[in-house]
Design a protein around this motif. Structure first.
Motif, short mmCIF file in Angstrom:
data_model
loop_
_atom_site.label_atom_id
_atom_site.label_comp_id
_atom_site.label_asym_id
_atom_site.label_seq_id
_atom_site.Cartn_x
_atom_site.Cartn_y
_atom_site.Cartn_z
N TYR A 158 0.81 -1.22 0.00
CA TYR A 158 0.00 0.00 0.00
C TYR A 158 0.85 1.28 0.00
CZ TYR A 158 1.35 0.23 4.87
OH TYR A 158 2.09 0.30 6.02
N GLY A 159 2.08 1.20 0.50
CA GLY A 159 2.92 2.40 0.60
C GLY A 159 3.91 2.58 -0.52
N LEU A 160 3.84 1.73 -1.54
CA LEU A 160 4.86 1.76 -2.59
C LEU A 160 4.83 3.06 -3.39
CD1 LEU A 160 7.12 0.29 -4.01
CD2 LEU A 160 5.42 -0.86 -5.46
N ALA A 161 3.65 3.57 -3.72
CA ALA A 161 3.58 4.80 -4.51
C ALA A 161 4.26 5.96 -3.79
CB ALA A 161 2.12 5.14 -4.82
N GLY A 162 4.03 6.06 -2.48
CA GLY A 162 4.68 7.13 -1.71
C GLY A 162 6.19 6.99 -1.68
N LEU A 163 6.68 5.75 -1.57
CA LEU A 163 8.12 5.53 -1.60
C LEU A 163 8.71 5.91 -2.95
CD1 LEU A 163 8.47 2.09 0.25
CD2 LEU A 163 9.10 4.35 1.12
N GLU A 164 8.00 5.57 -4.03
CA GLU A 164 8.51 5.89 -5.36
C GLU A 164 8.58 7.40 -5.58
OE1 GLU A 164 5.82 3.60 -7.71
OE2 GLU A 164 7.13 1.83 -7.72
N GLU A 165 7.68 8.15 -4.97
CA GLU A 165 7.77 9.62 -5.04
C GLU A 165 9.04 10.11 -4.35
OE1 GLU A 165 4.27 11.36 -3.45
OE2 GLU A 165 2.92 10.50 -4.97
N LEU A 166 9.38 9.50 -3.22
CA LEU A 166 10.61 9.88 -2.53
C LEU A 166 11.85 9.52 -3.35
CD1 LEU A 166 9.61 8.79 1.09
CD2 LEU A 166 10.08 11.13 0.35
N VAL A 167 11.81 8.37 -4.02
CA VAL A 167 12.92 7.96 -4.88
C VAL A 167 13.13 8.98 -6.00
CG1 VAL A 167 13.69 6.24 -6.55
CG2 VAL A 167 12.71 5.50 -4.38
N ALA A 168 12.06 9.45 -6.59
CA ALA A 168 12.16 10.42 -7.68
C ALA A 168 12.78 11.73 -7.22
CB ALA A 168 10.78 10.68 -8.27
N ALA A 169 12.61 12.06 -5.95
CA ALA A 169 13.11 13.34 -5.45
C ALA A 169 14.51 13.25 -4.85
CB ALA A 169 12.14 13.89 -4.40
N HIS A 170 14.98 12.03 -4.53
CA HIS A 170 16.25 11.90 -3.81
C HIS A 170 17.11 10.82 -4.46
CE1 HIS A 170 14.54 14.49 -0.74
NE2 HIS A 170 13.49 13.70 -0.70
N PRO A 171 18.17 11.20 -5.15
CA PRO A 171 18.99 10.22 -5.89
C PRO A 171 19.73 9.23 -5.00
CG PRO A 171 19.97 12.43 -5.96
CD PRO A 171 18.61 12.58 -5.38
N TRP A 172 19.87 9.52 -3.72
CA TRP A 172 20.56 8.60 -2.81
C TRP A 172 19.67 7.45 -2.34
CZ3 TRP A 172 17.43 9.05 1.31
CH2 TRP A 172 16.86 10.30 1.60
N LEU A 173 18.39 7.47 -2.70
CA LEU A 173 17.42 6.49 -2.21
C LEU A 173 17.05 5.47 -3.29
CD1 LEU A 173 15.33 5.53 -0.04
CD2 LEU A 173 13.73 7.21 -1.02
N SER A 174 17.03 4.19 -2.92
CA SER A 174 16.51 3.14 -3.81
C SER A 174 15.50 2.31 -3.05
CB SER A 174 17.64 2.24 -4.32
OG SER A 174 18.16 1.43 -3.27
N VAL A 175 14.47 1.83 -3.74
CA VAL A 175 13.43 1.01 -3.14
C VAL A 175 13.25 -0.25 -3.97
CG1 VAL A 175 10.98 0.84 -2.57
CG2 VAL A 175 12.21 2.96 -2.11
N THR A 176 13.31 -1.40 -3.31
CA THR A 176 13.12 -2.69 -3.98
C THR A 176 11.92 -3.40 -3.37
OG1 THR A 176 15.51 -2.89 -4.33
CG2 THR A 176 14.20 -4.90 -4.56
N PRO A 177 10.78 -3.42 -4.08
CA PRO A 177 9.61 -4.13 -3.56
C PRO A 177 9.70 -5.62 -3.90
CG PRO A 177 9.04 -3.04 -5.59
CD PRO A 177 10.48 -2.69 -5.32
N SER A 178 9.04 -6.44 -3.09
CA SER A 178 9.02 -7.88 -3.36
C SER A 178 7.72 -8.48 -2.88
CB SER A 178 10.21 -8.58 -2.69
OG SER A 178 10.11 -8.49 -1.28
N CYS A 179 7.33 -9.59 -3.50
CA CYS A 179 6.12 -10.32 -3.09
C CYS A 179 6.46 -11.80 -2.94
CB CYS A 179 5.00 -10.14 -4.11
SG CYS A 179 4.27 -8.49 -4.10
N SER A 180 5.96 -12.40 -1.88
CA SER A 180 6.27 -13.79 -1.61
C SER A 180 5.27 -14.77 -2.21
CB SER A 180 6.35 -14.01 -0.09
OG SER A 180 5.10 -13.70 0.51
N ASP A 181 4.06 -14.28 -2.55
CA ASP A 181 3.00 -15.20 -2.96
C ASP A 181 2.15 -14.59 -4.07
OD1 ASP A 181 1.56 -17.55 -2.91
OD2 ASP A 181 0.20 -16.88 -1.31
N ASP A 182 2.83 -14.00 -5.06
CA ASP A 182 2.11 -13.35 -6.16
C ASP A 182 2.83 -13.67 -7.46
OD1 ASP A 182 0.84 -11.71 -7.99
OD2 ASP A 182 0.63 -10.03 -6.61
N PRO A 183 2.40 -14.71 -8.18
CA PRO A 183 3.12 -15.12 -9.40
C PRO A 183 3.08 -14.08 -10.51
CG PRO A 183 1.04 -16.32 -9.17
CD PRO A 183 1.25 -15.59 -7.89
#
Length: 372
Positions: free
Chosen positions: A289-314
């Motif tokens: 649910y919070g991924l969109a907000g994190l991606e906005e922060l990534v776009a604004a700050h070059p020192w930040l990276s976000v790696t999302p993952s799912c354990s049960d979603d083929p």
């Protein structure tokens, strides 16, 4: 101190497998000694009443670490002002605790154990009372719900404004929350999901299993803008070390994103030199649910990276697998400050992965919901 700590831990083994009986005897004796104490506890004790007992037991198990012992207990004393507990109440609890320990342990209990627990309890309560007396803040803040947004059937993100005095916290800390309209005298801890601000606004991420009650259920399903909550003093040490020059690894599972998001927001205000890597895991893509907000922060700050993952979603296009395994694939992390937040199982698995990666324990801080 070594022998003192040994006696406490050794004696605890006599009762730790019989916690339910210990708890029952403790509260039965407590309320028999002082019937007025019963009104300080929730009407339904199941799952809620053991918190003071748990706090006392936890404190006895860290008495061989004086620094963390003192910090933990002072903050605990400040937090427990919300229950209106005073010195006389602590004395009564001490009598009830020793009675419960003796009767539960049976023939294995001895005078050395008894004296060790007496001394430990005296030190615990003295430090808690000192912490409470030194705090100029109120026991709790009234807080008005400003926004409430649902994500699926079991998750909500809400913001509240603390009224009265300014509420000062550090990114990564947590607070206790009460919903007095629905569950008076029942408190539960939640990490603050935003960085400190001058507006006295706090954000919370809350998840409740289907059909569950208590505070999380009330916050997700029954709370609405305009409602009043109570928020107690901030606690916790999972905060960013500004004096460190190491890069940062943050690992979040589910609503464990809350303190990680707060720390990233705080870093956005001053960080220029430290790389920050956030790994954010869930079972299905819809739970991120919070991924969109994190991606906005990534776009604004070059020192930040976000790696999302799912354990049960083929069908998920990103990383697949449990988030601790994903983190391990991207290592090594031996030169990083590491922060971990999520369920007890997720935190345990991540701590194992970091240990196998030879990350020094002093470079790891974590927060968990559940019994680690």
């Amino acid at each position: 101190m070594d022998n003192f700590a040994r006696l406490l831990k050794e004696s605890w083994t006599l009762v730790e497998e019989d916690r339910d009986r210990l708890s029952g005897r403790f509260y039965a004796r407590l309320f028999l000694l002082d019937q007025e104490l019963r009104r300080l506890f929730p009407a339904e004790m199941t799952g809620q009443g053991d918190r003071i007992l748990d706090a006392i037991v936890t404190a006895t198990q860290v008495m061989d670490d004086p620094e963390s012992f003192d910090e933990y207990l002072r903050s605990l004393g400040r937090d427990h002002r919300k229950y209106h507990v005073d010195a006389a109440h602590y004395a009564t609890m001490g009598v009830a605790l020793l009675d419960a320990l003796r009767t539960t342990a049976g023939d294995g209990w001895n005078l050395e154990y008894d004296q060790a627990w007496r001394d430990a309890y005296a030190a615990i309560t003295a430090t808690m009372l000192a912490g409470a007396e030194s705090d100029e803040n109120p026991p709790y803040w009234h807080a008005e719900v400003l926004t409430h947004e649902r994500y699926g059937s079991d998750t909500a993100v809400l913001t509240v404004r603390a009224l009265q005095h300014p509420l000062v916290w550090k990114a990564g800390q947590y607070v206790s929350v009460e919903v007095p309209r629905h569950l008076p005298r029942v408190w539960r801890t939640y990490s603050v999901a935003n960085a400190p601000n001058d507006d006295n606004v706090l954000e919370f991420h809350v998840r409740t299993p289907a059909g569950a009650g208590w505070v999380s259920g009330a916050l997700v399903r029954r709370t609405k803008p305009g409602d009043l909550l109570r928020v107690a003093a901030p606690m916790g040490s999972m905060t960013v070390d500004r004096d460190s020059g190491r890069d940062i690894l943050c690992v979040a599972g589910g609503v464990g994103l809350a303190p990680v998001k707060a720390m990233v927001e705080e870093l956005a205000g001053w960080n220029r030199a430290r790389w920050v890597h956030v790994f954010y895991g869930a079972r299905h893509a819809g739970e991120l649910y919070g991924l969109a907000g994190l991606e906005e922060l990534v776009a604004a700050h070059p020192w930040l990276s976000v790696t999302p993952s799912c354990s049960d979603d083929p069908d998920f296009a990103g990383e697949r697998g449990d988030v601790p395994d994903v983190v391990a694939r991207y290592g090594p992390w031996t030169s990083h400050d590491c922060y971990v937040s999520g369920s007890a199982a997720m935190v345990r698995a991540t701590l194992r992965a970091l240990a196998e990666d030879d990350v020094p324990p002093q470079h790891i801080r974590y927060d968990t919901f559940g019994n680690l």
